[in-house]
Design a protein around this motif. Structure first.
Motif, PDB file in Angstrom:
ATOM      1  N   THR A  68       0.866  -1.174   0.000  1.00 21.99           N
ATOM      2  CA  THR A  68       0.000   0.000   0.000  1.00 21.99           C
ATOM      3  C   THR A  68       0.908   1.230   0.000  1.00 21.99           C
ATOM      4  O   THR A  68       2.106   1.107   0.242  1.00 21.99           O
ATOM      5  CB  THR A  68      -0.866   0.037   1.273  1.00 21.99           C
ATOM      6  OG1 THR A  68      -0.001   0.070   2.402  1.00 21.99           O
ATOM      7  CG2 THR A  68      -1.766  -1.177   1.367  1.00 21.99           C
ATOM      8  N   PRO A  69       0.343   2.412  -0.263  1.00 18.10           N
ATOM      9  CA  PRO A  69       1.181   3.623  -0.183  1.00 18.10           C
ATOM     10  C   PRO A  69       1.894   3.709   1.173  1.00 18.10           C
ATOM     11  O   PRO A  69       3.079   4.035   1.241  1.00 18.10           O
ATOM     12  CB  PRO A  69       0.167   4.750  -0.366  1.00 18.10           C
ATOM     13  CG  PRO A  69      -0.919   4.144  -1.179  1.00 18.10           C
ATOM     14  CD  PRO A  69      -1.006   2.704  -0.770  1.00 18.10           C
ATOM     15  N   LEU A  70       1.177   3.392   2.219  1.00 20.69           N
ATOM     16  CA  LEU A  70       1.788   3.416   3.552  1.00 20.69           C
ATOM     17  C   LEU A  70       2.984   2.478   3.626  1.00 20.69           C
ATOM     18  O   LEU A  70       4.058   2.842   4.120  1.00 20.69           O
ATOM     19  CB  LEU A  70       0.747   3.018   4.609  1.00 20.69           C
ATOM     20  CG  LEU A  70       1.274   2.792   6.023  1.00 20.69           C
ATOM     21  CD1 LEU A  70       1.885   4.063   6.582  1.00 20.69           C
ATOM     22  CD2 LEU A  70       0.166   2.277   6.921  1.00 20.69           C
ATOM     23  N   GLY A  71       2.788   1.273   3.112  1.00 20.42           N
ATOM     24  CA  GLY A  71       3.881   0.306   3.149  1.00 20.42           C
ATOM     25  C   GLY A  71       5.057   0.760   2.315  1.00 20.42           C
ATOM     26  O   GLY A  71       6.214   0.690   2.751  1.00 20.42           O
ATOM     27  N   ALA A  72       4.773   1.250   1.132  1.00 15.18           N
ATOM     28  CA  ALA A  72       5.847   1.669   0.227  1.00 15.18           C
ATOM     29  C   ALA A  72       6.647   2.813   0.841  1.00 15.18           C
ATOM     30  O   ALA A  72       7.865   2.875   0.726  1.00 15.18           O
ATOM     31  CB  ALA A  72       5.237   2.109  -1.106  1.00 15.18           C
ATOM     32  N   GLN A  73       5.924   3.683   1.505  1.00 15.56           N
ATOM     33  CA  GLN A  73       6.561   4.845   2.110  1.00 15.56           C
ATOM     34  C   GLN A  73       7.413   4.446   3.318  1.00 15.56           C
ATOM     35  O   GLN A  73       8.407   5.095   3.634  1.00 15.56           O
ATOM     36  CB  GLN A  73       5.414   5.782   2.508  1.00 15.56           C
ATOM     37  CG  GLN A  73       5.707   6.851   3.486  1.00 15.56           C
ATOM     38  CD  GLN A  73       4.435   7.680   3.722  1.00 15.56           C
ATOM     39  OE1 GLN A  73       3.343   7.373   3.198  1.00 15.56           O
ATOM     40  NE2 GLN A  73       4.557   8.727   4.502  1.00 15.56           N
ATOM     41  N   SER A  74       7.041   3.366   3.966  1.00 16.38           N
ATOM     42  CA  SER A  74       7.767   2.941   5.161  1.00 16.38           C
ATOM     43  C   SER A  74       8.995   2.099   4.840  1.00 16.38           C
ATOM     44  O   SER A  74       9.938   2.060   5.621  1.00 16.38           O
ATOM     45  CB  SER A  74       6.836   2.129   6.075  1.00 16.38           C
ATOM     46  OG  SER A  74       5.672   2.854   6.381  1.00 16.38           O
TER      47      SER A  74
END
Lengths: 297, 297
Positions: A68-74
DNA sequence: GATTTAGACTCACTTTTTCTGACCTTAGAT
DNA sequence: ATCTAAGGTCAGAAAAAGTGAGTCTAAATC
C-alpha cells in the motif's frame, strides 16, 4: 484516560523484520525463504503488525501482495535500519572472532569443490577457522552472518570457473556408448536442483531433446555422483565439481559435446569488508589457487 | 564440514536490543526498566548473546557491569541502528494514524493537570485523538512510540510551570494551624514517588527538619489528595497539580512559605518532528493555553 | 473452457522463546 | 557489621512464533 498496562511495549521486532523482508522481496513466500520460516509465519507477523498499526501495509490478492502507499513509504526507512543493524552485527562478530570465516555454499559445491581444497587452505592459513554451511539458495549477506557466498550465479562477485556441463559415466559404461543416441537405452541421472541440465546440454549440443528420457532423480548431487561412479547410468555432470574424478579416471565423458551454462561458479562477499580481514584472505586464496587438487580417498 | 541445521538464523533481535539498552544505560537494571522487563530477563538475553558470539560484552562485578572493549566498540553501531529503526517506526505510525497523539506522563500529572485541560483541547482539535499513558518514568522517545512526554524534569523540553510546593489541607483543618510547628501534631501526607518533598520544603523555608514527622504514605498522589480533601492531614502539595482545588477553596495553604523544586513541569517531543504534525499542534496548545481550567465535578 | 500453479490464508496444535519470582551472591557504603 | 544496589541462577509459567495440512483465488497454460 486509561492507565496503561504494565508494559509500554514498542513494536515487535520480529514483525518489523518480516515486513521489511516482505516489502523488499515483494512477497511473503520470498520473505519466508529469506528468514527461514514458513509463509504462514510471515503472514501472521504482518497481520499482527497491521493490527497494531491500524492500517494495512499490503494489498492482498490471489496472485501475491502489493505494498500500500503506507507500506511503500515505510520500506526505505526499515531497509536502512536493518541494513545498519546487520552491519553492526557483522562488525561485532568480526571483532569478537576475527579469524573465523563462514562460507555459505551449495551442498554439491561444498562437497565436490570446496572440501577437496580445504586441507591445503587450512594448512596455508593456520589460525583461521573456516566453517561451511550448505544452503540451497544464496543468503542475503546483509541480513545473515555469512562472510562469503559461493554459488552458481549470473552476476554477483567474481567467477571462479565457468559451469561447463556434459554427460559423464563410469569407464565400463562408456564402452557401450558411441553416440548420444545411445542415451535412449540408459538411465539419465540428474539432481532435482538442476533439472534443466540435460535439456541445456541437448540444446547447446544441437541434439533432439527426446533422447534424454528422465531417469532416476536425486535430491542430492552427491547421491547422483555416487550412482554414476557405480555405473548405474549417465549423469549430466558439472565439470567444476567433477574434475578430480575425471582426472582420476573414475568418471569419463563419453561424448565430446560440452555446454556452458549462463550461471558460473562465483564467489562474493559483502561490500565494504576490510581487505585484510580473514574472509578476504580466504576469498583471495580461493580465487587464485585454482589448480585441481588431487583426488582424495 | 557439517551440513547446517535447517535454519541459518541470524542473531536474536531481542538480545541485540537488550545489549544496546544495557550498554547505553550502563546497567542491566536500567535496561530492564526501559524495556519493561525484569533484570533477570536482560541478564539472560545478554548471556545468550555472549554465548552465541563467543566473547563477553560486559565485565561483571557486584557493583554493576562495565563494557568490555568489544562491547564498547559495538555500541555505536547498534545505537545508530536502533535509532534508525525507532525513527522508521515513528514515521510509519505517523503516516498510518496522522491524527493520533500519544502522551506519556506521570499518573499525578495525568489526573490533576492534563485531564482537566483535555475537554477544551479535544473541543479545539476535533479529529485529533489523544491518548494518555501514565508512567512512573519518562520513556525514551527514540525507543518507544509516544509522541509527547510531560514530566517533572530538569533540562529537557520547555517549561510549562515551575514546581512550587507547599503544605495544603482542608479549610477546616487549616483553622487549627498557625505556624509550621503545628505540623508536629498532624499527619503529614506524601506520595512515595515524592518522598523528599517535605524535606525540600522545610529546607527552603528554613525550618527544622524534624517538624514533619512521617505520616501516611500513598503510592498514588491521587489517594493522598483525596485524604487531604477529607481533612485527614496535611499534604505536601504541588501547586501546578492542585490549582483547581486551591482556586475552588477545597484546599488551602495554611502557611506562606513556598519552595521551588529544581525539576519543573516540562513538555518535550522527539527532535525532528514536523512542525505541522498533530503532536506538535497539541504541544503548542499545551504550552500556550496555560490558564487554569475550571474545577470540574 | 478446464487445468495447473503460485501465492496467500486459516486453524488447531507444537515448539521455542521469553519472562517472572524467589532466592543467592558480592562489593562498596553507612 | 550491616545495608544496599546490582547481578546471577533456576524452575516453572506465560507468551510468542512457527508448523502443517487444507482451502481459496486469479492468472497462465493447455
Amino acid at each position: 484516560m486509561a492507565i496503561s498496562p504494565p508494559r509500554p511495549k514498542s513494536f515487535a521486532l520480529t514483525a518489523l523484520r518480516a515486513f521489511e523482508a516482505s516489502a523488499r522481496l515483494g512477497g511473503f513466500s520470498a520473505a519466508a525463504q529469506e528468514l527461514g520460516v514458513t509463509p504462514g509465519a510471515i503472514s501472521a507477523q504482518i497481520k499482527s503488525l497491521e493490527a497494531e498499526l491500524g492500517a494495512p501495509l499490503f494489498q492482498r490478492s490471489a496472485k501475491g501482495v502489493v505494498l500500500t502507499p503506507l507500506g511503500a513509504q515505510s520500506l526505505p526507512g526499515f531497509g536502512q535500519a536493518f541494513d545498519q543493524l546487520g552491519l553492526a552485527v557483522q562488525q561485532m562478530r568480526d571483532a569478537a572472532a576475527p579469524r573465523v570465516v563462514h562460507i555459505a555454499t551449495l551442498p554439491a559445491i561444498a562437497q565436490f569443490w570446496l572440501s577437496p581444497r580445504l586441507p591445503q587452505l587450512r594448512a596455508e592459513m593456520p589460525g583461521t577457522e573456516i566453517s561451511i554451511t550448505a544452503l540451497e539458495q544464496p543468503p542475503n549477506l546483509k541480513r545473515t552472518s555469512y562472510d562469503l557466498c559461493l554459488f552458481f550465479a549470473e552476476t554477483e562477485g567474481t567467477i571462479l570457473a565457468e559451469d561447463v556441463i556434459f554427460p559423464v559415466c563410469s569407464p565400463a559404461l562408456a564402452e557401450q556408448l558411441t553416440t548420444p543416441m545411445d542415451l535412449l537405452n540408459l538411465p539419465c541421472l540428474y539432481d532435482t536442483s538442476w533439472e534443466e541440465d540435460w535439456e541445456h546440454w541437448l540444446t547447446q549440443a544441437a541434439l533432439p531433446h527426446h533422447i534424454a528420457p528422465r531417469g532416476p532423480v536425486y535430491s542430492l548431487y552427491a547421491l547422483a555422483v555416487e550412482e554414476a561412479l557405480n555405473g548405474a547410468g549417465v549423469l549430466i555432470g558439472h565439470e567444476a565439481l567433477l574434475t578430480p574424478y575425471l582426472a582420476g579416471g573414475q568418471l569419463v565423458a563419453p561424448f565430446g559435446q560440452k555446454a556452458i551454462l549462463p550461471k558460473a561458479l562465483r564467489l562474493w562477499s559483502m561490500a565494504g569488508r576490510h581487505a585484510d580481514s580473514a574472509s578476504q584472505e580466504v576469498a583471495r586464496w580461493l580465487k587464485t589457487k585454482r589448480q585441481t587438487p588431487p583426488r582424495q580417498g
